[in-house]
Write a protein that holds these residues in place. Sequence first.
Motif, PDB file in Angstrom:
ATOM      1  N   PRO A  48       6.784  -6.270  -7.880  1.00 11.01           N
ATOM      2  CA  PRO A  48       7.214  -7.620  -7.398  1.00 11.01           C
ATOM      3  C   PRO A  48       8.530  -7.792  -7.403  1.00 11.01           C
ATOM      4  O   PRO A  48       9.418  -7.214  -7.898  1.00 11.01           O
ATOM      5  N   GLY A  49       8.870  -8.506  -6.168  1.00 10.58           N
ATOM      6  CA  GLY A  49      10.334  -8.715  -5.793  1.00 10.58           C
ATOM      7  C   GLY A  49      10.860  -7.750  -4.805  1.00 10.58           C
ATOM      8  O   GLY A  49      11.808  -8.029  -4.316  1.00 10.58           O
ATOM      9  N   GLY A  50       9.965  -6.745  -4.499  1.00 13.38           N
ATOM     10  CA  GLY A  50      10.245  -5.697  -3.441  1.00 13.38           C
ATOM     11  C   GLY A  50       9.964  -5.896  -2.258  1.00 13.38           C
ATOM     12  O   GLY A  50       9.680  -6.915  -2.024  1.00 13.38           O
ATOM     13  N   SER A  51      10.302  -5.037  -1.320  1.00 13.48           N
ATOM     14  CA  SER A  51      10.138  -5.091   0.190  1.00 13.48           C
ATOM     15  C   SER A  51       9.492  -4.082   0.790  1.00 13.48           C
ATOM     16  O   SER A  51       9.201  -2.792   0.277  1.00 13.48           O
ATOM     17  N   LEU A  52       8.751  -4.474   1.781  1.00 15.21           N
ATOM     18  CA  LEU A  52       7.878  -3.412   2.734  1.00 15.21           C
ATOM     19  C   LEU A  52       8.027  -3.712   4.058  1.00 15.21           C
ATOM     20  O   LEU A  52       8.190  -5.122   4.431  1.00 15.21           O
ATOM     21  N   THR A  53       7.873  -2.829   4.960  1.00 17.21           N
ATOM     22  CA  THR A  53       7.802  -3.221   6.389  1.00 17.21           C
ATOM     23  C   THR A  53       6.724  -2.514   7.057  1.00 17.21           C
ATOM     24  O   THR A  53       6.447  -1.262   6.780  1.00 17.21           O
ATOM     25  N   LEU A  54       5.809  -3.329   7.674  1.00  9.87           N
ATOM     26  CA  LEU A  54       4.874  -2.889   8.247  1.00  9.87           C
ATOM     27  C   LEU A  54       4.810  -2.663   9.695  1.00  9.87           C
ATOM     28  O   LEU A  54       5.522  -3.646  10.242  1.00  9.87           O
ATOM     29  N   TYR A  55       4.236  -1.715  10.243  1.00 12.39           N
ATOM     30  CA  TYR A  55       4.279  -1.311  11.746  1.00 12.39           C
ATOM     31  C   TYR A  55       2.973  -1.554  12.244  1.00 12.39           C
ATOM     32  O   TYR A  55       1.702  -1.061  11.702  1.00 12.39           O
ATOM     33  N   CYS A  56       2.973  -1.978  13.605  1.00 12.01           N
ATOM     34  CA  CYS A  56       1.795  -2.197  14.487  1.00 12.01           C
ATOM     35  C   CYS A  56       2.208  -1.397  15.759  1.00 12.01           C
ATOM     36  O   CYS A  56       2.931  -2.003  16.308  1.00 12.01           O
ATOM     37  N   ALA A  57       1.489  -0.165  15.922  1.00 14.85           N
ATOM     38  CA  ALA A  57       1.792   0.439  17.271  1.00 14.85           C
ATOM     39  C   ALA A  57       0.616   0.100  18.314  1.00 14.85           C
ATOM     40  O   ALA A  57      -0.599   0.203  17.870  1.00 14.85           O
ATOM     41  N   ALA A  58       1.194  -0.580  19.261  1.00 21.23           N
ATOM     42  CA  ALA A  58       0.181  -1.126  20.153  1.00 21.23           C
ATOM     43  C   ALA A  58       0.121  -0.100  21.394  1.00 21.23           C
ATOM     44  O   ALA A  58       1.146   0.378  22.120  1.00 21.23           O
ATOM     45  N   THR A  82       5.857  -2.057  19.735  1.00 21.42           N
ATOM     46  CA  THR A  82       5.273  -2.036  18.379  1.00 21.42           C
ATOM     47  C   THR A  82       5.862  -3.510  17.885  1.00 21.42           C
ATOM     48  O   THR A  82       6.829  -3.920  17.869  1.00 21.42           O
ATOM     49  N   VAL A  83       5.058  -3.878  16.784  1.00 24.50           N
ATOM     50  CA  VAL A  83       5.326  -5.030  16.162  1.00 24.50           C
ATOM     51  C   VAL A  83       5.281  -4.953  14.552  1.00 24.50           C
ATOM     52  O   VAL A  83       4.814  -4.219  14.007  1.00 24.50           O
ATOM     53  N   TYR A  84       6.250  -5.562  14.131  1.00 26.14           N
ATOM     54  CA  TYR A  84       6.905  -5.338  12.651  1.00 26.14           C
ATOM     55  C   TYR A  84       6.498  -6.469  12.020  1.00 26.14           C
ATOM     56  O   TYR A  84       6.461  -7.595  12.274  1.00 26.14           O
ATOM     57  N   LEU A  85       6.502  -6.336  10.432  1.00 29.72           N
ATOM     58  CA  LEU A  85       6.427  -7.404   9.543  1.00 29.72           C
ATOM     59  C   LEU A  85       7.205  -7.007   8.326  1.00 29.72           C
ATOM     60  O   LEU A  85       6.790  -5.877   7.526  1.00 29.72           O
ATOM     61  N   GLN A  86       8.559  -7.536   8.330  1.00 31.46           N
ATOM     62  CA  GLN A  86       9.290  -7.329   7.198  1.00 31.46           C
ATOM     63  C   GLN A  86       8.855  -8.082   6.193  1.00 31.46           C
ATOM     64  O   GLN A  86       9.027  -9.444   6.173  1.00 31.46           O
ATOM     65  N   MET A  87       8.563  -7.642   4.916  1.00 31.86           N
ATOM     66  CA  MET A  87       8.095  -8.258   3.904  1.00 31.86           C
ATOM     67  C   MET A  87       8.868  -8.437   2.597  1.00 31.86           C
ATOM     68  O   MET A  87       9.280  -7.103   2.132  1.00 31.86           O
ATOM     69  N   ASN A  88       9.560  -9.313   2.264  1.00 34.76           N
ATOM     70  CA  ASN A  88      10.613  -9.308   1.113  1.00 34.76           C
ATOM     71  C   ASN A  88      10.095 -10.126  -0.041  1.00 34.76           C
ATOM     72  O   ASN A  88       9.303 -10.965   0.117  1.00 34.76           O
ATOM     73  N   SER A  89      10.508 -10.172  -1.158  1.00 34.44           N
ATOM     74  CA  SER A  89      10.203 -10.808  -2.287  1.00 34.44           C
ATOM     75  C   SER A  89       9.049 -10.981  -2.478  1.00 34.44           C
ATOM     76  O   SER A  89       8.211 -11.960  -2.641  1.00 34.44           O
TER      77      SER A  89
END
Length: 126
Positions: A14-24, A78-85
């Motif tokens: 909890p509180g961490g971050s991840l980045t998701l990637y979508c290669a199209a 590529t579409v990214y989703l930066q996820m914080n907190s």
Amino acid sequence: QVQLVESGGGLVQPGGSLTLYCAASGFTLDYYAIGWFRQAPGKEREGVSCFSSSDETAYYADSVNGRFTISRDNAKTTVYLQMNSLKPEDTAVYYCATPLVATYSDCMRPFPFGSWGQGTQVTVPS
């Protein structure tokens, strides 16, 4: 052949971050709406964030607004989703999807057509 491949999921505190990637591949990325959806166990699939096809506006679910950021690279493959907190309630399988209909602009509502990736698991323990 149209293909969307997600990656970047994992286990994060909890509180961490991840980045998701979508290669199209197989279609012109900026011609259609495209977005991220998620589905938690026992819950319906919901829209997380997306780009509209009409004006390329980015939309966010209220639950992630201010914490998540959607973006795409200059080559628009590529579409990214930066996820914080991140919170335990963000735990879900995250999918990238595009309706492949140029006039379809309701990108936050899951659609029963178009192309969907296989999903990537994000787990935030409580």
